[in-house]
Enzyme design. Structure first.
Site, PDB file in Angstrom:
ATOM      1  N   ASP A  99       2.862   1.448  13.629  1.00 21.01           N
ATOM      2  CA  ASP A  99       2.245   0.124  13.683  1.00 21.01           C
ATOM      3  C   ASP A  99       3.017  -0.905  14.496  1.00 21.01           C
ATOM      4  OD1 ASP A  99       0.219   1.103  12.036  1.00 21.01           O
ATOM      5  OD2 ASP A  99       1.203   0.421  10.224  1.00 21.01           O
ATOM      6  N   ASP A 109       0.808  -1.223   0.000  1.00 18.72           N
ATOM      7  CA  ASP A 109       0.000   0.000   0.000  1.00 18.72           C
ATOM      8  C   ASP A 109       0.841   1.272   0.000  1.00 18.72           C
ATOM      9  OD1 ASP A 109       0.869  -0.428   2.591  1.00 18.72           O
ATOM     10  OD2 ASP A 109      -1.117  -0.327   3.513  1.00 18.72           O
TER      11      ASP A 109
END
Length: 728
Positions: A441, A70
């Site tokens: 993350d 992504d």
């Protein structure tokens, strides 16, 4: 992997999807050990960590496969070395938006041809997308700029593929967009125009075309803008029609992926009630017998709307060698954990592969996330089956790519594939590790070696997600502190240089919702923690003089500023108020702050102040397009550095032989090119140390040199992990 990116200048919206400019060459040479700069660049190995949104095996060439991400580019599998080769590291600073890959396509008849649809965001502030085409499997590229935006890091990025080579003509390509309908090229992607006759009307907020797939000589297109008609087809490339009898209802609202079983002449489609990867609570799987338009629902398991076990369906692959063998994945199944279902009888019966799976994450230990055993996966929308090996199956998650050769034993298959968005870097002057990093993350990692994933995995106690701060006491390097979004506290300290951690005994209440950057003074006796919410709201900073046991508010600290500790004097802290262009300083260990220099560049929260190691009051201000500024009197006055036109981030490393001042590294510009530079003479002159093949999109977050190894530099990227360079 949902990460933030730097805001960029607003771009003019195209009125409609129209033809792109003619293809232009792209400077993208074959990877080599050292670039023209004389530096050798490699990834600090973490092992994946990002959302793998698509995997594609070539149908005619054994072992040829590609992966898309992504925000981290695309990769080609190198079977001889058993690693992934990055294909888009040449993407430069101004084209950072192209490092997100919306879709990819191969030509079944011409194995060397590869196509990528690139564009990370479809928002108004993002640039338009582009199509890259290669005749040598991604070693070199030609580029066509589009007049529409793509969204590789937006909802629906796990659908696809949205790009397809027409099964009747290798020179014809189709590209499905989110908000601008279906595009068509008749010259191998050099020029694009709206596809005439496509019956669906795009919207400014929908998903548009979610996939394109060939079933024989017919092209099918999924449509994700809602309604009961979401699957169309053309058999001649001109006339489109809605597929009759298609599924309807909530569980079939958004078609996610499709795959064609050419032996059985059946098209399988996975559906969900939302595009994902988040937000799905219902879904289904259907197959279409294309010869007679006969639909059959073959959903392996129904989501239970009355319980916590809700999910959609995502990934899909059919076996090219065995008719009726198909694999699908659940998605967004947090209660019972996502799984893969496999059928060998055309969907009449299914077996979950999760229950018998043996996961080996020894090569990437962070995948345990602080627990005893790793989870099978989440955000499973990329799924691929080797056309030459019925037991070679791979699936992507939000953090890795798992693979198996026997449908039972699974391990990450991510060597060479690094997609981390990195925010913090510290290179200790002593100790076992040369690098400690913080990322979005996955929190903080202690890198014992640069060439293997950290053996201790991510920092635990507490386990945290995105890191917002990381700091080391300059005169007491065994003491390190970190901050970030965590499940059991958002701050922690280490007394062994970052190997092990313990949470602060307490934390300010605002830290639960707005952890921000943190600093520790030179001797480790004082912590200063700033707070800012992701929506931009700022709060008063807090100070602790007892290792995080108690905290007190510092009203005079500029809200939202990044605290900077003086590396030599424990009583000194600094903070730059980017809103007003004022440097603040504290001479009492962070209890109070007073303004010093003012009238400096203002208006951008990404302006950064860095203190030169081993010196008191030696400050450098990176002010982006406003250049580089230096103070040698603790921020009372600053002088513009004439050698720099722009400076985005700056750090220091070991001095060159015979030099009295540390080497300086920056991402900036001395002329027209934004690049990575080193100076060995206090910024009087600079040498570019990266090259056109090694640019990695946007790199303005942080950079630091190694205080023990001259010439070694660590560079944070927004999607290509941590790059480190050394003189070749």
């Amino acid at each position: 992997m949902l990460t933030s990116s730097p805001s960029r200048r607003a771009v003019l919206a195209g009125a409609a999807a129209v033809a792109a400019v003619a293809g232009v060459p792209v400077l993208a040479g074959r990877a080599r050990a050292a670039g023209a700069s004389g530096y050798r660049w490699r990834n600090v190995v973490i092992g994946g960590t990002g959302f793998i949104t698509g995997v594609l095996f070539h149908p005619r060439v054994r072992g040829l496969a590609y992966a898309r991400t992504d925000i981290g580019g695309a990769y080609r599998w190198d079977g001889r070395r058993e690693s992934w080769v990055p294909l888009l590291d040449h993407i430069g600073w101004d084209d950072w938006n192209l490092l997100g890959v919306e879709a990819m396509a191969v030509d079944p008849a011409r194995p060397d041809r590869l196509y990528l649809a690139c564009g990370t965001y479809a928002q108004t502030w993002a640039d338009n997308g582009a199509v890259l085409r290669s005749d040598d499997r991604g070693a070199t590229w030609r580029r066509t700029d589009l007049t529409v935006r793509l969204g590789a890091n937006e909802d629906g990025r796990g659908t696809g593929e949205r790009l397809l080579v027409d099964p009747r003509d290798s020179d014809t390509l189709w590209l499905g967009t989110r908000h601008d309908g279906l595009l068509k090229s008749t010259d191998r992607g050099a020029g694009w125009a709206p596809a005439g006759g496509f019956p669906a009307t795009p919207s400014a907020t929908g998903q548009g075309v979610t996939f394109l797939v060939a079933a024989g000589r017919t092209v099918y297109a999924g449509w994700g803008d809602g309604g009961d008609t979401n699957l169309f087809r053309t058999s001649d490339g001109v006339t489109w029609e809605a597929v009759p009898g298609q599924p309807s209802g909530t569980a079939a609202r958004v078609p996610i992926r499709a795959a064609y079983d050419r032996h059985a002449r059946e098209l399988y489609v996975t559906y969900a009630d939302a595009p994902g990867p988040n937000g799905q609570s219902d879904g289904s799987v259907h197959k279409l017998r294309t010869a007679g338009d006969e639909w059959t629902e073959v959903t392996p398991a129904k989501p239970d709307a009355g319980s916590a076990d809700t999910f959609g369906y995502g990934g899909l692959a059919v076996d090219a060698r065995r008719p009726g063998t198909v694999v699908v994945s659940t998605n967004n199944r947090w209660a019972a954990v996502d799984t893969l279902y496999r059928s060998t009888d055309g969907g009449r019966s299914w077996r979950s592969l999760k229950e018998t799976a043996v996961l080996d994450v020894s090569e990437t230990p962070y995948l345990k996330w602080g627990e005893d055993e790793p989870k099978f996966g989440w955000w499973i929308q990329a799924l691929a089956l080797d056309p030459y090996d019925s037991h070679h199956l791979v699936y992507g998650t939000g953090a890795t790519l798992y693979g198996t050769r026997d449908l039972r034993h699974w391990a990450p298959r991510v060597r060479g594939l690094e997609e981390t968005s990195v925010t913090q870097l510290v290179s200790p002057p002593t100790g076992r590790a040369h690098l400690i990093s913080g990322a979005r993350d996955i929190g903080v990692m202690y890198h014992e070696r640069l060439t293997s994933s950290p053996a201790r995995g991510m920092a635990t106690n507490p386990v945290s997600g995105s890191a917002t701060g990381l700091a080391q006491a300059a005169r007491r390097p065994a003491y390190v502190v970190r901050a970030g979004w965590g499940e059991n506290g958002n701050g922690a300290a280490s007394h062994d240089g970052g190997r092990t951690w313990r949470p602060f005994a307490s934390q300010p209440g605002i830290a639960e919702d707005a952890p921000g950057p943190i600093a520790v003074n030179a001797d480790g006796s004082v912590l200063l923690w700033s707070f800012a919410h992701w929506d931009g709201t700022t709060y008063p900073a807090h100070r602790s003089a007892d290792d995080g046991a108690t905290w007190s508010e510092v009203p005079s600290f500029p809200k939202g500023a990044v605290p900077v500790a003086d590396p030599a004097d424990p009583a000194l802290f600094y903070a730059y108020d980017t809103a007003t262009g004022t440097l603040f300083a504290s001479t009492d260990g962070g209890r109070s702050f007073a303004a010093r220099a003012s009238g400096l560049p203002a208006g951008d929260s990404q302006f950064k102040v860095v203190a030169a190691p081993g010196r008191t009051g030696d400050l450098w201000l990176s002010a982006k397009g406003n250049g580089l500024h230096r103070s040698t009197d603790g921020g009372r006055s600053f002088t513009a550095v004439e050698s720099c036109r722009a400076s985005y981030t700056l750090g220091f490393g070991r001095a060159a032989a015979g030099a009295a001042y540390p080497a300086i590294y920056q991402v900036g510009s001395t002329g027209a090119i934004t690049a990575v530079y080193r100076s060995d003479d206090e910024a009087r002159t600079w040498v570019r140390i990266n090259d056109d093949d090694h640019q990695w999109g946007w790199t303005g977050e942080t950079v630091t040199g190694d205080p023990r190894v001259y010439g070694r530099v660590y560079l944070a990227t927004n999607g290509r992990g941590i790059q480190y360079g050394e003189p070749a």
